[in-house]
Every structure is written in C-alpha cells, then in structure tokens.
Design a protein around this motif. Structure first.
Motif, short mmCIF file in Angstrom:
data_model
loop_
_atom_site.label_atom_id
_atom_site.label_comp_id
_atom_site.label_asym_id
_atom_site.label_seq_id
_atom_site.Cartn_x
_atom_site.Cartn_y
_atom_site.Cartn_z
N TYR A 20 -36.83 3.74 -31.27
CA TYR A 20 -37.02 5.11 -30.77
C TYR A 20 -37.22 6.08 -31.93
CZ TYR A 20 -35.93 3.45 -26.15
OH TYR A 20 -35.98 2.76 -24.98
N ASP A 72 -33.54 12.12 -25.68
CA ASP A 72 -34.31 13.08 -26.47
C ASP A 72 -33.42 14.00 -27.29
OD1 ASP A 72 -36.97 12.55 -26.23
OD2 ASP A 72 -37.22 13.65 -24.34
N ASN A 75 -39.34 10.89 -34.85
CA ASN A 75 -39.29 10.52 -33.45
C ASN A 75 -40.49 9.62 -33.15
OD1 ASN A 75 -39.14 10.50 -30.66
ND2 ASN A 75 -40.01 12.56 -30.45
N ASN A 76 -40.26 8.51 -32.49
CA ASN A 76 -41.38 7.64 -32.13
C ASN A 76 -41.91 8.05 -30.76
OD1 ASN A 76 -43.24 5.67 -31.78
ND2 ASN A 76 -41.79 3.95 -31.86
N GLU A 77 -43.01 8.79 -30.78
CA GLU A 77 -43.52 9.34 -29.53
C GLU A 77 -44.08 8.28 -28.60
OE1 GLU A 77 -46.03 12.42 -30.99
OE2 GLU A 77 -44.29 13.66 -31.53
N LYS A 78 -44.25 7.07 -29.15
CA LYS A 78 -44.79 5.99 -28.31
C LYS A 78 -43.74 5.36 -27.41
CE LYS A 78 -48.40 5.43 -31.58
NZ LYS A 78 -48.67 5.06 -32.94
N ARG A 79 -42.49 5.67 -27.64
CA ARG A 79 -41.42 5.13 -26.79
C ARG A 79 -41.09 6.17 -25.74
NH1 ARG A 79 -39.56 0.58 -26.17
NH2 ARG A 79 -37.68 0.17 -27.34
N SER A 80 -40.94 5.73 -24.50
CA SER A 80 -40.60 6.72 -23.49
C SER A 80 -39.09 6.85 -23.39
CB SER A 80 -41.24 6.35 -22.16
OG SER A 80 -40.35 5.61 -21.38
N THR A 81 -38.62 8.07 -23.35
CA THR A 81 -37.18 8.30 -23.41
C THR A 81 -36.70 9.03 -22.15
OG1 THR A 81 -37.38 10.45 -24.48
CG2 THR A 81 -37.30 8.53 -25.91
N THR A 82 -35.50 9.54 -22.22
CA THR A 82 -34.94 10.36 -21.15
C THR A 82 -34.48 11.65 -21.81
OG1 THR A 82 -32.69 9.58 -21.52
CG2 THR A 82 -34.06 8.27 -20.01
#
Ligand SMILES: [Zn+2]
Length: 232
Positions: free
Chosen positions: A181, A202, A191-198
């Motif tokens: 992440y 975040d 921040n790895n923008e390619k990973r989807s987070t919550t």
C-alpha cells in the motif's frame, strides 16, 4: 568465542564473579530489560555473546552464590579470552536463518531468527523507532521486516542484515509496506495509488506519506526492489 563475566556490584557478594545463567530449559537469556516479556532465549553462549555485543544485557549468576540470577547490562559485562575473534550477530544470524529455512515447518526456528534479528537491530533498547512512521514503540510492537522479500533474496543479500531488514511497527506500517500500500521511492514514503484502500486505511497512509526514511543510504537497492513489485 569469548567467555562472559561480570562482577556483583553490591551486597554481601560484592566483587564476586558471575556468569551467564543457564535456565532450566537449557537456554540463556539476553534482554534489554528485566521484564520477562523482553527476554530473547538463545541456545548457546555464542549466540548470547553476539546479542551482548549488539547491546543487550543478560541474566547472570554464580554456582557459588545462592542468589537468583540478575539482569546485567551490556556495559557491565566483560569478554575474556581475547585471543578468539568476537562473535557478532553477523556471524550468528546466517546459521539461524539457514535453520529457519531448511525447516519450513519450524515456526519456532523462524520466531527465533525474528527475535534475534529484532534484538540486534534495536541494539539493546527497549523502545525503538519505526522506520516508516518514525514513531517510537516498545519493542514488542515492532517487527524486523525484510524490505526485499526474504524468499527472493540471494544468499549474500540475506547476510546483509543491517540493510535488508528494518524495524517497522505493528500499528499498521509493517502490513502497509509488506502488502504494497506504500513504497519508498528516493528515500520518501509514497502512497501506492494502484492499491485500492478504505477511508480508514487512507488515514493511516496519509500519516506516513512524505516521511523520509533514515536507512535509505544502505537500503535503497532493497526499497527499489520492493517498489518494482507493487508500482507497476
Ligand atoms: Zn510505523
């Protein structure tokens, strides 16, 4: 291997020599504090010497003195037999990591390697800083994290303990890093923008984003490898 010796500093037996205390289960104990939760159990005096040289204390006693073992700090422990080369974490860790690897089922052995590495990286302190969030935590809230995945390291990389591993906290950083992440680029936490987070995750990421890691100089090659796994 040297012999470890210290001297009673007070009381009836002041000045008497004491030696590494062998516990009932056959192990010796290295520790940054007198609290049992911080104890690192090792099997040999050799392993003990390495951790004392990293800055940990050890429990010591004497067969001639009927008193409980006490925790002696590293700076009060002397190494005798200076003819043999000092045993350091660098000379002990390769064997521990080999044992952990040969024996895949052995959780005990990997735990031992992890405990040893963490003790070495924290140099005898009971608290240390997480390399990503820079917050200080008690040791048990930190793990010795491999920056480049352990299973992908060459033999020589595995021996580069001080650079391939770093202390990361269990308050999120270890997982955020391991699962990609965040990554470190040019010494800065990104921040790895390619990973989807919550939204909750975040918040954690935003707290460490932009931090500058203290170990970039020695560990950049491993951080780059980690980034290449996740930033693609
Ligand atoms: Zn952290």
């Amino acid at each position: 291997m040297s012999k470890l010796i210290a001297y009673k500093s007070r009381g009836e037996y002041k000045g008497e020599p004491i030696y590494p205390h062998r516990h009932k289960d056959g192990t010796y104990v290295a520790s940054p504090s007198r609290f049992e939760v911080d104890y690192v159990h090792v099997d040999t005096v050799e392993e003990l010497e390495a951790l004392v040289r990293s800055g940990l204390g050890t429990r010591m006693s004497s067969p001639d003195i009927n008193q409980a073992a006490s925790l002696i700090t590293a700076d009060n422990i002397e190494f005798t037999d200076s003819t043999s080369p000092p045993v350091t974490a660098k000379s002990v860790l390769p064997r521990l990591s080999e044992e952990a690897e040969l024996d895949f089922d052995s959780i005990t052995k990997s735990r031992k390697e992890q405990a040893f590495l963490r003790a070495h990286l924290s140099r005898g302190r009971t608290k240390a800083k997480c390399v990503l969030c820079e917050n200080e935590y008690p040791l048990e809230f930190l793990v010795a994290a491999h920056i480049k995945r352990r299973s992908e390291c060459s033999k020589s990389e595995k021996l580069d303990f001080d650079n391939i591993a770093a202390l990361m906290c269990k308050a999120g950083c270890d997982d955020m890093f391991e699962k990609g992440y965040v990554f470190v680029s040019g010494g800065v936490v990104k921040n790895n923008e390619k990973r989807s987070t919550t939204p909750a995750l975040d918040l954690l990421i935003r707290k460490i984003e932009g931090n500058i890691v203290s170990n970039w100089a020695g560990s950049s090659v491993y951080y780059k490898n980690h980034e290449s796994q996740f930033n693609k």
